[in-house]
Design a protein around this motif. Structure first.
Motif, PDB file in Angstrom:
ATOM      1  N   LEU A 235       0.851  -1.188   0.000  1.00 50.27           N
ATOM      2  CA  LEU A 235       0.000   0.000   0.000  1.00 50.27           C
ATOM      3  C   LEU A 235       0.885   1.236   0.000  1.00 50.27           C
ATOM      4  CD1 LEU A 235      -2.720   1.540   0.371  1.00 50.27           C
ATOM      5  CD2 LEU A 235      -2.370   1.298   2.850  1.00 50.27           C
ATOM      6  N   LYS A 236       0.621   2.127  -0.947  1.00 47.01           N
ATOM      7  CA  LYS A 236       1.323   3.408  -0.980  1.00 47.01           C
ATOM      8  C   LYS A 236       0.273   4.518  -1.033  1.00 47.01           C
ATOM      9  CE  LYS A 236       5.648   1.818  -3.076  1.00 47.01           C
ATOM     10  NZ  LYS A 236       6.437   1.957  -1.847  1.00 47.01           N
ATOM     11  N   ASN A 280       6.875  -3.037   2.067  1.00 47.88           N
ATOM     12  CA  ASN A 280       7.190  -1.715   1.512  1.00 47.88           C
ATOM     13  C   ASN A 280       6.019  -0.741   1.592  1.00 47.88           C
ATOM     14  OD1 ASN A 280       9.832  -2.570   0.754  1.00 47.88           O
ATOM     15  ND2 ASN A 280       8.994  -3.508  -1.090  1.00 47.88           N
ATOM     16  N   ASN A 281       5.227  -0.852   2.641  1.00 50.61           N
ATOM     17  CA  ASN A 281       4.087   0.058   2.795  1.00 50.61           C
ATOM     18  C   ASN A 281       4.567   1.456   3.169  1.00 50.61           C
ATOM     19  OD1 ASN A 281       2.013  -2.022   2.438  1.00 50.61           O
ATOM     20  ND2 ASN A 281       2.731  -2.797   4.418  1.00 50.61           N
ATOM     21  N   GLU A 282       3.976   2.451   2.532  1.00 50.07           N
ATOM     22  CA  GLU A 282       4.312   3.847   2.797  1.00 50.07           C
ATOM     23  C   GLU A 282       3.031   4.660   2.861  1.00 50.07           C
ATOM     24  OE1 GLU A 282       6.920   5.173  -0.264  1.00 50.07           O
ATOM     25  OE2 GLU A 282       8.515   3.753   0.220  1.00 50.07           O
ATOM     26  N   ILE A 283       2.900   5.477   3.907  1.00 48.92           N
ATOM     27  CA  ILE A 283       1.709   6.297   4.091  1.00 48.92           C
ATOM     28  C   ILE A 283       2.143   7.727   4.357  1.00 48.92           C
ATOM     29  CG2 ILE A 283      -0.275   6.725   5.586  1.00 48.92           C
ATOM     30  CD1 ILE A 283      -0.452   3.710   6.054  1.00 48.92           C
ATOM     31  N   ASN A 284       1.586   8.663   3.594  1.00 54.31           N
ATOM     32  CA  ASN A 284       1.931  10.068   3.773  1.00 54.31           C
ATOM     33  C   ASN A 284       0.679  10.916   3.555  1.00 54.31           C
ATOM     34  OD1 ASN A 284       3.473  12.328   4.270  1.00 54.31           O
ATOM     35  ND2 ASN A 284       4.390  12.409   2.231  1.00 54.31           N
ATOM     36  N   HIS A 285       0.446  11.840   4.472  1.00 53.09           N
ATOM     37  CA  HIS A 285      -0.696  12.749   4.407  1.00 53.09           C
ATOM     38  C   HIS A 285      -1.997  11.983   4.194  1.00 53.09           C
ATOM     39  CE1 HIS A 285       1.033  16.733   4.831  1.00 53.09           C
ATOM     40  NE2 HIS A 285       2.066  16.321   4.119  1.00 53.09           N
ATOM     41  N   LEU A 286      -2.296  11.123   5.151  1.00 52.56           N
ATOM     42  CA  LEU A 286      -3.534  10.358   5.168  1.00 52.56           C
ATOM     43  C   LEU A 286      -4.318  10.726   6.431  1.00 52.56           C
ATOM     44  CD1 LEU A 286      -5.492   8.042   4.354  1.00 52.56           C
ATOM     45  CD2 LEU A 286      -3.959   6.478   5.581  1.00 52.56           C
ATOM     46  N   MET A 305       7.989  -0.035   7.814  1.00 47.22           N
ATOM     47  CA  MET A 305       7.081   0.771   7.016  1.00 47.22           C
ATOM     48  C   MET A 305       7.119   2.190   7.547  1.00 47.22           C
ATOM     49  SD  MET A 305       3.149   0.106   8.262  1.00 47.22           S
ATOM     50  CE  MET A 305       2.648   1.436   7.163  1.00 47.22           C
ATOM     51  N   THR A 306       6.757   3.150   6.723  1.00 44.97           N
ATOM     52  CA  THR A 306       6.784   4.548   7.140  1.00 44.97           C
ATOM     53  C   THR A 306       5.367   5.119   7.162  1.00 44.97           C
ATOM     54  OG1 THR A 306       7.152   5.332   4.869  1.00 44.97           O
ATOM     55  CG2 THR A 306       9.094   4.909   6.224  1.00 44.97           C
ATOM     56  N   ILE A 307       5.112   5.887   8.214  1.00 49.11           N
ATOM     57  CA  ILE A 307       3.842   6.598   8.349  1.00 49.11           C
ATOM     58  C   ILE A 307       4.198   8.045   8.677  1.00 49.11           C
ATOM     59  CG2 ILE A 307       1.625   6.741   9.527  1.00 49.11           C
ATOM     60  CD1 ILE A 307       2.017   3.832  10.409  1.00 49.11           C
ATOM     61  N   LYS A 308       3.846   8.950   7.785  1.00 49.10           N
ATOM     62  CA  LYS A 308       4.204  10.349   7.968  1.00 49.10           C
ATOM     63  C   LYS A 308       2.979  11.237   7.779  1.00 49.10           C
ATOM     64  CE  LYS A 308       8.962   9.788   6.226  1.00 49.10           C
ATOM     65  NZ  LYS A 308       9.969  10.274   5.245  1.00 49.10           N
ATOM     66  N   ASN A 309       2.932  12.313   8.566  1.00 47.64           N
ATOM     67  CA  ASN A 309       1.916  13.352   8.376  1.00 47.64           C
ATOM     68  C   ASN A 309       0.505  12.764   8.307  1.00 47.64           C
ATOM     69  OD1 ASN A 309       4.048  15.401   7.964  1.00 47.64           O
ATOM     70  ND2 ASN A 309       4.380  14.309   6.041  1.00 47.64           N
ATOM     71  N   THR A 310       0.211  11.903   9.273  1.00 46.13           N
ATOM     72  CA  THR A 310      -1.025  11.132   9.244  1.00 46.13           C
ATOM     73  C   THR A 310      -1.857  11.397  10.482  1.00 46.13           C
ATOM     74  OG1 THR A 310      -0.191   9.398   7.788  1.00 46.13           O
ATOM     75  CG2 THR A 310      -1.914   8.764   9.326  1.00 46.13           C
ATOM     76  N   GLN A 311      -3.186  11.504  10.293  1.00 47.31           N
ATOM     77  CA  GLN A 311      -4.116  11.775  11.381  1.00 47.31           C
ATOM     78  C   GLN A 311      -5.140  10.646  11.456  1.00 47.31           C
ATOM     79  OE1 GLN A 311      -5.426  16.102  10.986  1.00 47.31           O
ATOM     80  NE2 GLN A 311      -4.316  15.792   9.060  1.00 47.31           N
ATOM     81  N   ILE A 312      -5.401  10.176  12.669  1.00 49.87           N
ATOM     82  CA  ILE A 312      -6.381   9.106  12.882  1.00 49.87           C
ATOM     83  C   ILE A 312      -7.296   9.540  14.026  1.00 49.87           C
ATOM     84  CG2 ILE A 312      -6.725   6.663  13.411  1.00 49.87           C
ATOM     85  CD1 ILE A 312      -3.905   6.125  12.409  1.00 49.87           C
ATOM     86  N   TYR A 313      -8.587   9.652  13.724  1.00 52.74           N
ATOM     87  CA  TYR A 313      -9.523  10.209  14.696  1.00 52.74           C
ATOM     88  C   TYR A 313     -10.698   9.266  14.950  1.00 52.74           C
ATOM     89  CZ  TYR A 313      -7.075  14.582  13.616  1.00 52.74           C
ATOM     90  OH  TYR A 313      -6.116  15.547  13.442  1.00 52.74           O
ATOM     91  N   ASP A 314     -11.108   9.193  16.213  1.00 54.73           N
ATOM     92  CA  ASP A 314     -12.373   8.576  16.625  1.00 54.73           C
ATOM     93  C   ASP A 314     -12.500   7.122  16.167  1.00 54.73           C
ATOM     94  OD1 ASP A 314     -13.383  11.000  17.846  1.00 54.73           O
ATOM     95  OD2 ASP A 314     -13.643  11.769  15.820  1.00 54.73           O
ATOM     96  N   SER A 315     -11.552   6.296  16.588  1.00 50.51           N
ATOM     97  CA  SER A 315     -11.626   4.857  16.337  1.00 50.51           C
ATOM     98  C   SER A 315     -12.328   4.195  17.519  1.00 50.51           C
ATOM     99  CB  SER A 315     -10.219   4.267  16.178  1.00 50.51           C
ATOM    100  OG  SER A 315      -9.500   4.935  15.158  1.00 50.51           O
TER     101      SER A 315
END
Length: 512
Positions: A235-236, A280-286, A305-315
Motif C-alpha cells: 500500500l502506498k 514496503n508500505n508507505e503512508i503520507n498525508h492520510l 514501514m513509514t507513516i508520515k503526516n497522518t491523522q487518525i480520529y475517533d476509532s
C-alpha cells in the motif's frame, strides 16, 4: 346411476371450489428468503429516468403465509418506489397483508426517482430498506443507489446466486480482489482524485500488487468494510501537503455517512489491514476517520514501514494496532479511541518522532499508548515476542485519565528480548500515585525531569474537535530538540532552538 354420477361430480366441484376459496393464511414467522440481500441501483446521474430492479421473495415453508406489512423503511418520504406482484399498495411504498402460498414466491420491482440528488447534495449514496413484517419477525433487504458520479467497488454476484468472498484463515468474509482491468472502473490498483470511491465489503490487494492512492483521493467505506493488503502486497498512500481548507492533496479514508451528525461517530467501518507479509508500505498525508481500528499492522515482512503526516480520529477500538510490526512514524496525530490510540503489541520495533497520541475517550480504561510483548494463550500462558525498539522523540502522550501509558513486559521466557522503551524530550500524562511504578526500570523516565515533562499543560486547541495544535501556553512549547523532521504536519518549518513537542509547532489561537 347416471343421476348419482352427476351428483358426484357436482359435489366434487363444490368441494374443490370451497377449498379454493378457503385457504388459511398464517402470519409470517420471518422465514422468508431473498434473491439478494442488497439491491444496488444505477447511479442516478448516469441514468435517463429510472431503472427498474427485481427482488424475488421466497416462501420455502409448507404453509400459506400472510406478510403483515412490506414497506420502504423511509415510508412515504422514500425516493424509491416498488410494486409487489403487480400491486401498487399505498403510493408504491407500503403494502399490507400480502399473501404468499407455500413453496411459492413473489416479485418486487424497485425503481428510484430521478430527483434524488436534490435530497442532500453532500451525499453520494442514497439508501433505504425494504422491510418485511416490522414486528418480532422483522426481515429486511438493503437498497443502495449512487447519487453522485463515483467509483463503486463491491463483491461480484455470480450466476449461481453466490457472492464473491475472501478467504481469511479458515473463514470467508464479504469482500473482493481489486481488478486492474475492471470493465467499469478500469485499473482499480490506482485510486485517483477525479471522483470518490465507495467500498462495500473488504477490498483486497493480492500478493505482488501495489495499491497507489493518489493525492486528494477520497475513499468511503460502508459499514463492515475496509481494505486488506495481503502477503507480498503493498500500500502506498501518496498524499501531500494542502494549501487550502479544501485539503486538495490530503487523502481521506472515512465512512459513507456524510451527514454532519456522523462526522465524529466512531466505528462506522472496519479497518485498513496490512496483513502478515505485506511489504514496503508507505503512508503520507492520510486522514482516517471513524473506523473500528484505523490501521491494523500485522507483522510486516521485516522491513520498516513509514507513516508520515497522518491523522487518525475517533476509532471505536484502536487508532494504530501494531502487532510484531516495524514502524517509523513522523508527524502522526491520533486522537480518541475506545481502547488505545497507539498499541505497540507483541513486540516489534518502533520509532516515533514528533507525534501526538491523545485519548480523551470517556472511559477509565482507555490509554494513549500501550507497549507490550506477549499475549495469553487458551491455557492462560504467556506467549512472548521480542521488543527490539520502542523509541519516542519529541512526542506528546496525553489524555483524560491519570495514567495514559503502560508497558507490559512478559514475566516468562527469559530468552525473549525486551529493549526498554526510550522517551526523549516527551510530555507524558502519568500520575504515579502511591509510587506504584517508582522501582520499575521500564518507567525510569519518571525521574528524568530534564528530559521528560510529566503531566503539565498541553494547551490543545480543541480535543473534542480533533484540533490537536498546541498553543503558546503549552509545556511542550520550545521543549523539543532537532531530530531530523524539519517541518510539522501543516508544513511549518521547525527552527532550533524553538522546536515544539508533538506533530505541530505552536500557534496563536483565534480569539473568536
Amino acid at each position: 346411476m347416471r343421476k348419482l354420477i352427476i351428483l358426484f361430480f357436482i359435489g366434487l366441484a363444490i368441494t374443490v371450489s370451497s377449498c379454493r376459496q378457503d385457504f388459511v393464511f398464517e402470519p409470517s414467522t420471518g422465514g422468508l428468503t431473498f434473491s439478494k440481500d442488497t439491491v444496488y441501483l444505477d447511479t442516478v446521474f448516469n441514468t435517463i429516468g429510472s431503472s427498474t430492479y427485481t427482488l424475488k421473495v421466497y416462501n420455502h415453508s409448507d404453509k400459506d403465509i400472510k406478510i403483515p406489512i412490506i414497506q420502504l423503511g423511509k415510508g412515504q418520504d422514500s425516493k424509491y418506489r416498488m410494486t409487489v406482484d403487480g400491486m401498487t399498495g399505498d403510493n408504491n411504498r407500503i403494502f399490507h397483508n400480502v399473501e404468499l402460498l407455500a413453496k411459492d414466491s413473489l416479485f418486487i420491482f424497485i425503481e428510484i426517482t430521478n430527483n434524488v440528488p436534490n435530497v442532500n447534495p453532500t451525499q453520494f449514496l442514497y439508501t433505504d430498506q425494504i422491510q418485511f413484517d416490522t414486528g418480532a419477525n422483522f426481515q429486511k433487504v438493503e437498497l443502495v443507489t449512487l447519487i453522485q458520479d463515483a467509483y463503486f467497488l463491491y463483491p461480484k454476484k455470480f450466476d449461481d446466486g453466490t457472492t464473491e468472498t475472501l478467504p481469511i484463515g479458515n473463514e470467508e468474509i464479504y469482500g473482493f480482489f481489486l481488478d486492474e482491468n475492471d470493465p467499469i472502473n478500469g485499473n482499480e490498483y490506482v485510486w485517483g482524485n477525479d471522483k470518490p470511491y465507495v467500498i462495500y465489503g473488504y477490498a483486497a490487494v493480492p500478493g505482488g500488487k501495489t495499491l497507489n492512492v493518489m493525492p486528494g483521493a477520497r475513499i468511503h467505506f460502508h459499514a463492515d468494510s475496509g481494505l486488506i493488503v495481503g502477503n507480498g502486497a503493498t500500500l502506498k498512500v501518496n498524499g501531500d501537503y494542502s494549501t487550502t481548507a479544501a485539503l486538495e492533496n490530503e487523502v481521506i479514508f472515512e465512512g459513507d455517512r456524510l451527514e454532519p451528525e456522523y462526522s465524529d461517530v466512531p466505528g462506522q467501518w472496519g479497518t485498513i489491514w496490512l496483513t502478515d507479509g505485506s511489504t514496503n508500505n508507505e503512508i503520507n498525508h492520510l486522514t482516517i476517520k471513524n473506523a473500528t481500528v484505523g490501521l491494523l499492522i500485522d507483522h510486516n515482512d521485516g522491513n520498516y514501514m513509514t507513516i508520515k503526516n497522518t491523522q487518525i480520529y475517533d476509532s471505536s477500538l484502536r487508532g494504530i494496532y501494531a502487532k510484531t510490526a516495524k514502524i517509523k512514524g513522523e508527524n502522526i496525530v491520533i486522537n480518541n479511541a475506545g481502547q488505545y490510540a497507539l498499541s505497540c503489541s507483541l513486540g516489534g520495533a518502533y520509532e516515533f518522532k514528533h507525534c501526538t497520541f491523545n485519548n480523551n475517550w470517556s472511559s477509565s480504561n482507555q490509554l494513549a499508548v500501550l507497549i507490550d510483548n506477549y499475549y495469553k494463550d487458551e491455557n492462560n500462558q504467556q506467549v512472548a515476542f521480542d521488543l527490539e525498539q520502542a523509541d519516542f522523540y519529541n512526542c506528546i502522550i496525553f489524555g483524560s485519565n491519570q495514567i495514559e501509558m503502560l508497558m507490559l513486559k512478559s514475566t516468562v521466557n527469559p530468552d525473549t528480548n525486551w529493549t526498554a522503551p526510550l522517551f526523549s524530550r516527551c510530555q507524558i500524562k502519568f500520575n504515579n500515585s502511591n509510587n506504584a511504578y517508582t522501582n520499575d526500570p521500564n518507567y525510569a523516565f519518571l525521574n528524568d525531569t530534564g528530559n521528560i515533562i510529566k503531566n503539565g499543560k498541553t494547551d490543545f486547541q480543541s480535543v473534542y474537535k480533533n484540533k490537536l495544535m498546541i498553543g503558546e501556553l503549552s509545556a511542550g512549547n520550545g521543549f523539543g530538540t532537532n531530530v531530523g523532521v524539519p517541518k510539522d504536519l501543516i508544513n511549518t518549518t521547525r527552527v532550533s532552538p524553538n522546536i515544539d513537542l508533538g506533530a505541530y509547532q505552536h500557534i496563536t489561537f483565534p480569539t473568536n
